[in-house]
Design a protein around this motif. Structure first.
Motif, PDB file in Angstrom:
ATOM      1  N   THR A  31      54.579 -27.878 -40.863  1.00 41.00           N
ATOM      2  CA  THR A  31      54.336 -26.662 -40.476  1.00 41.00           C
ATOM      3  C   THR A  31      54.756 -26.443 -38.828  1.00 41.00           C
ATOM      4  O   THR A  31      54.584 -27.184 -38.312  1.00 41.00           O
ATOM      5  CB  THR A  31      53.179 -26.014 -40.869  1.00 41.00           C
ATOM      6  OG1 THR A  31      52.077 -26.612 -40.095  1.00 41.00           O
ATOM      7  CG2 THR A  31      52.950 -26.672 -42.364  1.00 41.00           C
ATOM      8  N   ALA A  38      46.036 -25.961 -37.339  1.00 40.36           N
ATOM      9  CA  ALA A  38      46.264 -27.077 -37.828  1.00 40.36           C
ATOM     10  C   ALA A  38      44.900 -27.888 -38.207  1.00 40.36           C
ATOM     11  O   ALA A  38      44.532 -28.458 -39.197  1.00 40.36           O
ATOM     12  CB  ALA A  38      47.200 -28.052 -37.336  1.00 40.36           C
ATOM     13  N   VAL A  78      53.980 -24.567 -45.493  1.00 41.95           N
ATOM     14  CA  VAL A  78      52.768 -24.499 -45.823  1.00 41.95           C
ATOM     15  C   VAL A  78      52.299 -24.577 -47.187  1.00 41.95           C
ATOM     16  O   VAL A  78      51.215 -25.347 -47.635  1.00 41.95           O
ATOM     17  CB  VAL A  78      52.263 -23.132 -45.123  1.00 41.95           C
ATOM     18  CG1 VAL A  78      50.626 -22.527 -45.573  1.00 41.95           C
ATOM     19  CG2 VAL A  78      52.280 -23.030 -43.631  1.00 41.95           C
ATOM     20  N   LEU A  80      50.343 -31.629 -41.512  1.00 38.89           N
ATOM     21  CA  LEU A  80      50.554 -30.204 -41.222  1.00 38.89           C
ATOM     22  C   LEU A  80      51.361 -30.029 -40.012  1.00 38.89           C
ATOM     23  O   LEU A  80      52.471 -29.079 -39.801  1.00 38.89           O
ATOM     24  CB  LEU A  80      49.209 -29.495 -40.717  1.00 38.89           C
ATOM     25  CG  LEU A  80      48.410 -28.962 -41.901  1.00 38.89           C
ATOM     26  CD1 LEU A  80      46.992 -28.614 -41.353  1.00 38.89           C
ATOM     27  CD2 LEU A  80      48.950 -27.769 -42.432  1.00 38.89           C
ATOM     28  N   PHE A 112      52.026 -28.211 -48.243  1.00 40.92           N
ATOM     29  CA  PHE A 112      50.973 -29.174 -47.592  1.00 40.92           C
ATOM     30  C   PHE A 112      49.795 -28.957 -48.739  1.00 40.92           C
ATOM     31  O   PHE A 112      49.214 -29.526 -48.980  1.00 40.92           O
ATOM     32  CB  PHE A 112      50.737 -28.575 -46.455  1.00 40.92           C
ATOM     33  CG  PHE A 112      49.300 -29.149 -45.780  1.00 40.92           C
ATOM     34  CD1 PHE A 112      49.161 -30.389 -45.509  1.00 40.92           C
ATOM     35  CD2 PHE A 112      48.224 -28.220 -46.197  1.00 40.92           C
ATOM     36  CE1 PHE A 112      48.104 -31.072 -45.051  1.00 40.92           C
ATOM     37  CE2 PHE A 112      47.059 -28.716 -45.848  1.00 40.92           C
ATOM     38  CZ  PHE A 112      46.831 -30.037 -45.218  1.00 40.92           C
ATOM     39  N   TYR A 132      43.756 -20.667 -43.329  1.00 35.79           N
ATOM     40  CA  TYR A 132      42.996 -21.901 -43.951  1.00 35.79           C
ATOM     41  C   TYR A 132      42.323 -21.454 -45.291  1.00 35.79           C
ATOM     42  O   TYR A 132      42.192 -22.316 -46.259  1.00 35.79           O
ATOM     43  CB  TYR A 132      41.647 -22.386 -43.145  1.00 35.79           C
ATOM     44  CG  TYR A 132      40.863 -21.776 -42.419  1.00 35.79           C
ATOM     45  CD1 TYR A 132      39.762 -20.998 -42.857  1.00 35.79           C
ATOM     46  CD2 TYR A 132      41.065 -21.394 -40.963  1.00 35.79           C
ATOM     47  CE1 TYR A 132      38.999 -20.338 -42.214  1.00 35.79           C
ATOM     48  CE2 TYR A 132      40.233 -20.838 -40.432  1.00 35.79           C
ATOM     49  CZ  TYR A 132      38.967 -20.214 -40.852  1.00 35.79           C
ATOM     50  OH  TYR A 132      38.025 -19.264 -40.414  1.00 35.79           O
TER      51      TYR A 132
END
Length: 330
Positions: free
Chosen positions: A94, A101, A240, A90, A243, A300
């Motif tokens: 990002t 994170a 993002v 992350l 990921f 998240y």
């Protein structure tokens, strides 16, 4: 490659995936279709009870052995390690803060029980048998990642004065007594105690209706994922999004290595890969609200439920099945 594409195609036209797609499409189209919260909660309880009880009954038939114990240990270790991998990835991909994170990383060390149930269902449909005690491994992997995430934040608190992770007895109790964990472990224990005789008594309740309930539950999950993704479009920067797809593949690779070292069957390896590739969106978000209230839930939750969950359902599980069968010869 052909086998992976064939499995993915077969998975995409399965009822559980199509009902998820229906819910997702309805949400993106702003339909008023919805599943009442009480019904969604009831379906969640049913799925946890059914998968836990069947796993416990399978262990009763199989017996406790060294592989079971080592699998539990491997699951806990993976849950501790994966957040560090996710956190590093992350920070490279990002511009997320340390807190955001770390909060995201906790989700990717824990597990999605619904993804696990979906993978179990796909394996069953394909006639592939997996170790029943993988349910216990799933339960063991719920909480350790939260501790890793809080350690990551605490390590950074020296340079970020206002940044802190809070782990107190109340939070620890909330994690360990989370309803999903209690029901999963409890039903697993009851299944292990009563064995195949107990399973025969309630088979009509937890076996025959399982697929239908899972379809309706995934319809609701599709609605939730679609609405979350629609509302958080501005957060989905390329790094993002990347990921959300790369981390499941990395986690699955570590799960594959663990499964092979443990000598699991092809089905067991698939489930270990699935657990390592999934991201929590029930237990961990609840813990993050208490431990890291500064973290942005939109980030998240969108990653776990809006990107990784659909990826695992549509492409991830077929990939994990193809790789596991190719490597184990199962």
């Amino acid at each position: 490659m052909y086998d992976i594409l064939a499995l993915a195609a077969a998975n995409l036209i399965s009822p559980i995936i199509l009902f998820f797609a229906l819910g997702f499409a309805a949400a993106m189209a702003r339909s008023d279709l919805s599943v009442p919260e009480a019904i969604a909660k009831g379906m969640s309880l049913y799925l946890l009870l059914a998968i836990g009880f069947k796993g416990g009954a399978s262990v009763a038939a199989h017996g406790v052995d060294a592989t079971l114990i080592l699998s539990l240990i491997a699951g806990v270790i993976l849950s501790f390690i994966l957040p560090f991998v996710a956190f590093g990835l992350l920070r490279k991909l990002t511009g997320l803060s340390v807190i955001d994170a770390a909060a995201v990383a906790a989700h990717y060390g824990s597990i999605s029980i619904v993804t696990f149930v979906a993978a179990s269902s796909v394996l069953s449909s394909a006639g592939i048998v997996a170790e029943g005690y993988m349910v216990a491994v799933a339960a063991a992997m719920e909480a350790p990642a939260i501790l890793s995430a809080l350690w990551l934040v605490a390590r950074a608190s020296g340079s970020l004065g206002q940044t802190r992770g809070r782990m107190d007895p109340g939070l620890l109790r909330e994690i360990l007594l989370n309803g999903s964990i209690v029901l999963l472990i409890g039903s697993f224990a009851i299944g292990a105690i009563t064995g195949q005789q107990g399973l025969a008594k309630i088979e009509a309740f937890i076996v025959a209706p399982f697929q239908g309930v899972l379809c309706l539950f995934l319809l609701d999950m599709g609605l939730v994922a679609g609405r979350g993704l629609r509302q958080a479009r501005g957060l989905l920067r390329p790094g993002v999004f990347a990921f959300g797809v790369l981390m499941p593949l990395i986690g699955a690779s570590l799960g594959l290595a663990a499964g092979l070292l443990l000598g699991l069957s092809a089905g067991g390896v698939v489930l270990m890969m699935t657990l390592s590739a999934s991201a929590s969106y029930i237990a961990v978000p609840a813990a993050m609200r208490v431990a890291l209230p500064e973290a942005n839930p939109a980030i998240y939750l969108t990653l776990a439920l809006g990107i990784t969950f659909p990826f695992n359902l549509t492409l991830g599980i077929p990939i994990y099945m193809a790789v596991a069968q190719a490597v184990t010869g199962g």
